[in-house]
Scaffold this motif. Structure first.
Motif, PDB file in Angstrom:
ATOM      1  N   ALA A   1       0.829  -1.209   0.000  1.00 52.01           N
ATOM      2  CA  ALA A   1       0.000   0.000   0.000  1.00 52.01           C
ATOM      3  C   ALA A   1       0.860   1.253   0.000  1.00 52.01           C
ATOM      4  O   ALA A   1       0.562   2.233  -0.690  1.00 52.01           O
ATOM      5  N   ILE A   2       1.936   1.242   0.757  1.00 47.22           N
ATOM      6  CA  ILE A   2       2.856   2.376   0.791  1.00 47.22           C
ATOM      7  C   ILE A   2       3.474   2.592  -0.593  1.00 47.22           C
ATOM      8  O   ILE A   2       3.595   3.729  -1.077  1.00 47.22           O
ATOM      9  N   CYS A   3       3.864   1.505  -1.237  1.00 46.35           N
ATOM     10  CA  CYS A   3       4.447   1.600  -2.585  1.00 46.35           C
ATOM     11  C   CYS A   3       3.435   2.120  -3.592  1.00 46.35           C
ATOM     12  O   CYS A   3       3.761   2.941  -4.460  1.00 46.35           O
ATOM     13  N   TRP A   4       2.197   1.653  -3.492  1.00 44.38           N
ATOM     14  CA  TRP A   4       1.128   2.105  -4.406  1.00 44.38           C
ATOM     15  C   TRP A   4       0.893   3.608  -4.263  1.00 44.38           C
ATOM     16  O   TRP A   4       0.818   4.344  -5.246  1.00 44.38           O
TER      17      TRP A   4
ATOM     18  N   PHE B   1       1.782   6.570  -7.285  1.00 43.71           N
ATOM     19  CA  PHE B   1       0.799   7.417  -7.947  1.00 43.71           C
ATOM     20  C   PHE B   1       0.790   8.854  -7.418  1.00 43.71           C
ATOM     21  O   PHE B   1       0.335   9.753  -8.119  1.00 43.71           O
ATOM     22  N   GLN B   2       1.298   9.050  -6.208  1.00 49.92           N
ATOM     23  CA  GLN B   2       1.452  10.422  -5.741  1.00 49.92           C
ATOM     24  C   GLN B   2       2.755  11.038  -6.234  1.00 49.92           C
ATOM     25  O   GLN B   2       2.866  12.262  -6.323  1.00 49.92           O
ATOM     26  N   GLY B   3       3.710  10.194  -6.568  1.00 46.72           N
ATOM     27  CA  GLY B   3       5.026  10.687  -6.958  1.00 46.72           C
ATOM     28  C   GLY B   3       5.235  10.809  -8.457  1.00 46.72           C
ATOM     29  O   GLY B   3       6.322  11.185  -8.900  1.00 46.72           O
ATOM     30  N   THR B   4       4.221  10.477  -9.261  1.00 43.53           N
ATOM     31  CA  THR B   4       4.327  10.601 -10.714  1.00 43.53           C
ATOM     32  C   THR B   4       3.180  11.456 -11.230  1.00 43.53           C
ATOM     33  O   THR B   4       2.091  11.454 -10.651  1.00 43.53           O
ATOM     34  N   PRO B   5       3.380  12.176 -12.332  1.00 41.95           N
ATOM     35  CA  PRO B   5       2.319  13.035 -12.858  1.00 41.95           C
ATOM     36  C   PRO B   5       1.141  12.225 -13.397  1.00 41.95           C
ATOM     37  O   PRO B   5       1.323  11.130 -13.948  1.00 41.95           O
ATOM     38  N   LEU B   6      -0.047  12.779 -13.247  1.00 43.61           N
ATOM     39  CA  LEU B   6      -1.239  12.130 -13.798  1.00 43.61           C
ATOM     40  C   LEU B   6      -1.121  11.976 -15.310  1.00 43.61           C
ATOM     41  O   LEU B   6      -1.587  10.980 -15.871  1.00 43.61           O
TER      42      LEU B   6
ATOM     43  N   ALA C   1      -6.720   4.862 -15.383  1.00 42.10           N
ATOM     44  CA  ALA C   1      -5.697   5.767 -14.848  1.00 42.10           C
ATOM     45  C   ALA C   1      -6.262   6.658 -13.749  1.00 42.10           C
ATOM     46  O   ALA C   1      -5.635   6.841 -12.696  1.00 42.10           O
ATOM     47  N   LEU C   2      -7.447   7.212 -13.963  1.00 49.77           N
ATOM     48  CA  LEU C   2      -8.058   8.085 -12.960  1.00 49.77           C
ATOM     49  C   LEU C   2      -8.420   7.312 -11.701  1.00 49.77           C
ATOM     50  O   LEU C   2      -8.271   7.824 -10.581  1.00 49.77           O
ATOM     51  N   THR C   3      -8.875   6.068 -11.861  1.00 51.54           N
ATOM     52  CA  THR C   3      -9.210   5.240 -10.703  1.00 51.54           C
ATOM     53  C   THR C   3      -7.972   4.936  -9.870  1.00 51.54           C
ATOM     54  O   THR C   3      -7.987   5.048  -8.636  1.00 51.54           O
ATOM     55  N   ALA C   4      -6.889   4.547 -10.539  1.00 53.25           N
ATOM     56  CA  ALA C   4      -5.646   4.256  -9.817  1.00 53.25           C
ATOM     57  C   ALA C   4      -5.117   5.514  -9.126  1.00 53.25           C
ATOM     58  O   ALA C   4      -4.674   5.468  -7.967  1.00 53.25           O
ATOM     59  N   HIS C   5      -5.164   6.626  -9.837  1.00 57.91           N
ATOM     60  CA  HIS C   5      -4.719   7.904  -9.278  1.00 57.91           C
ATOM     61  C   HIS C   5      -5.549   8.272  -8.053  1.00 57.91           C
ATOM     62  O   HIS C   5      -5.003   8.631  -7.001  1.00 57.91           O
ATOM     63  N   ALA C   6      -6.868   8.156  -8.176  1.00 60.80           N
ATOM     64  CA  ALA C   6      -7.748   8.521  -7.071  1.00 60.80           C
ATOM     65  C   ALA C   6      -7.584   7.583  -5.885  1.00 60.80           C
ATOM     66  O   ALA C   6      -7.642   8.014  -4.730  1.00 60.80           O
ATOM     67  N   SER C   7      -7.378   6.301  -6.148  1.00 61.99           N
ATOM     68  CA  SER C   7      -7.251   5.338  -5.049  1.00 61.99           C
ATOM     69  C   SER C   7      -6.045   5.646  -4.180  1.00 61.99           C
ATOM     70  O   SER C   7      -6.094   5.473  -2.954  1.00 61.99           O
ATOM     71  N   ALA C   8      -4.959   6.105  -4.792  1.00 60.45           N
ATOM     72  CA  ALA C   8      -3.758   6.427  -4.020  1.00 60.45           C
ATOM     73  C   ALA C   8      -3.995   7.651  -3.131  1.00 60.45           C
ATOM     74  O   ALA C   8      -3.655   7.650  -1.939  1.00 60.45           O
ATOM     75  N   PHE C   9      -4.585   8.695  -3.701  1.00 62.87           N
ATOM     76  CA  PHE C   9      -4.800   9.915  -2.925  1.00 62.87           C
ATOM     77  C   PHE C   9      -5.886   9.733  -1.871  1.00 62.87           C
ATOM     78  O   PHE C   9      -5.729  10.165  -0.725  1.00 62.87           O
ATOM     79  N   LEU C  10      -6.998   9.096  -2.252  1.00 66.98           N
ATOM     80  CA  LEU C  10      -8.057   8.867  -1.270  1.00 66.98           C
ATOM     81  C   LEU C  10      -7.602   7.889  -0.194  1.00 66.98           C
ATOM     82  O   LEU C  10      -7.955   8.039   0.980  1.00 66.98           O
ATOM     83  N   GLY C  11      -6.819   6.892  -0.589  1.00 67.58           N
ATOM     84  CA  GLY C  11      -6.297   5.951   0.393  1.00 67.58           C
ATOM     85  C   GLY C  11      -5.454   6.638   1.450  1.00 67.58           C
ATOM     86  O   GLY C  11      -5.563   6.345   2.648  1.00 67.58           O
ATOM     87  N   GLU C  12      -4.634   7.591   1.027  1.00 65.60           N
ATOM     88  CA  GLU C  12      -3.788   8.319   1.988  1.00 65.60           C
ATOM     89  C   GLU C  12      -4.616   9.280   2.831  1.00 65.60           C
ATOM     90  O   GLU C  12      -4.361   9.442   4.034  1.00 65.60           O
TER      91      GLU C  12
END
Length: 214
Positions: free
Chosen positions: A49-52, A56-61, A88-99
């Motif tokens: 989870a930390i890697c995920w 996605f937080q460390g790379t541009p959308l 792509a948007l789902t993966a991006h959102a999951s990382a930010f919402l997860g945090e």
């Protein structure tokens, strides 16, 4: 700008809302999974989870959209443009919402979980019946704020040829040669969607701050 051009912009607006809804709904589901893994005592769940989140937080959308659109077909997933963008948007959102939700879960006083344990509730029930409802309330302003960012982020889908609101504005502008008018209308449409959400998020934040001050 005539009715035909305006209708075309409305079609782009509909796709923007559709992509936002898909990305946010998927982000909610997978973000909850990521958040629960992130707070798990097991390193086998916590580290992925930390890697995920870091990925996605460390790379541009924009790069994530490119990878989804051009990379998924290489491994056998030949998706249409809207499908690749949604992934792509789902993966991006999951990382930010997860945090966001990880922080909210850890912000819930430990006494709440300890009291539930004293009442005999098992771990799953403590999390879903006691901790998560309180965490959801704490995270709501930040979640709404991210929804605004996600909505605006859908404009990057134009880079892979998908026609959402921003791309539709470019096409109409190239047809009628009135970019100031066209993008003024496009900007007004984005503002009409984002400003109420931003206002709602600030209202929730003020309410929470007032409730904590009492």
């Amino acid at each position: 700008m005539g009715i035909q051009e305006f209708t075309y912009l409305l079609q782009g607006l509909a796709w923007t809302l559709f992509l936002t809804a898909i990305g946010f709904a998927g982000g909610i589901f997978f973000g909850l999974v990521v958040a629960l893994m992130r707070v798990s005592p097991s390193a086998w769940l916590r580290v992925p989870a930390i890697c995920w989140i870091g990925l996605f937080q460390g790379t541009p959308l924009l790069m994530q959209l490119f990878v989804a659109y051009f990379g998924l077909p290489l491994i056998g997933f030949d998706l249409p443009a809207w499908g690749a963008v949604s992934v792509a948007l789902t993966a991006h959102a999951s990382a930010f919402l997860g945090e966001i939700w990880r922080g909210a879960i850890q912000a819930v006083p430990k006494g709440q979980s300890e009291a539930a344990q004293a009442l005999g509730l098992h771990g799953v029930s403590r999390m879903f019946d006691v901790v998560l409802p309180q965490a959801f309330k704490l995270s709501l302003p930040a979640t709404v704020g991210f929804l605004v960012q996600l909505l605006k982020g859908t404009s990057l889908a134009a880079i892979v040829g998908f026609i959402e609101l921003a791309r539709a504005g470019t096409i109409v502008s190239n047809q009628i040669y009135r970019p100031l008018l066209v993008f003024g209308v496009v900007g007004a449409m984005y503002f009409a969607m984002c400003w109420p959400l931003s206002l709602w998020g600030r209202t929730l934040e003020r309410r929470m701050a007032a409730g904590q001050a009492k």
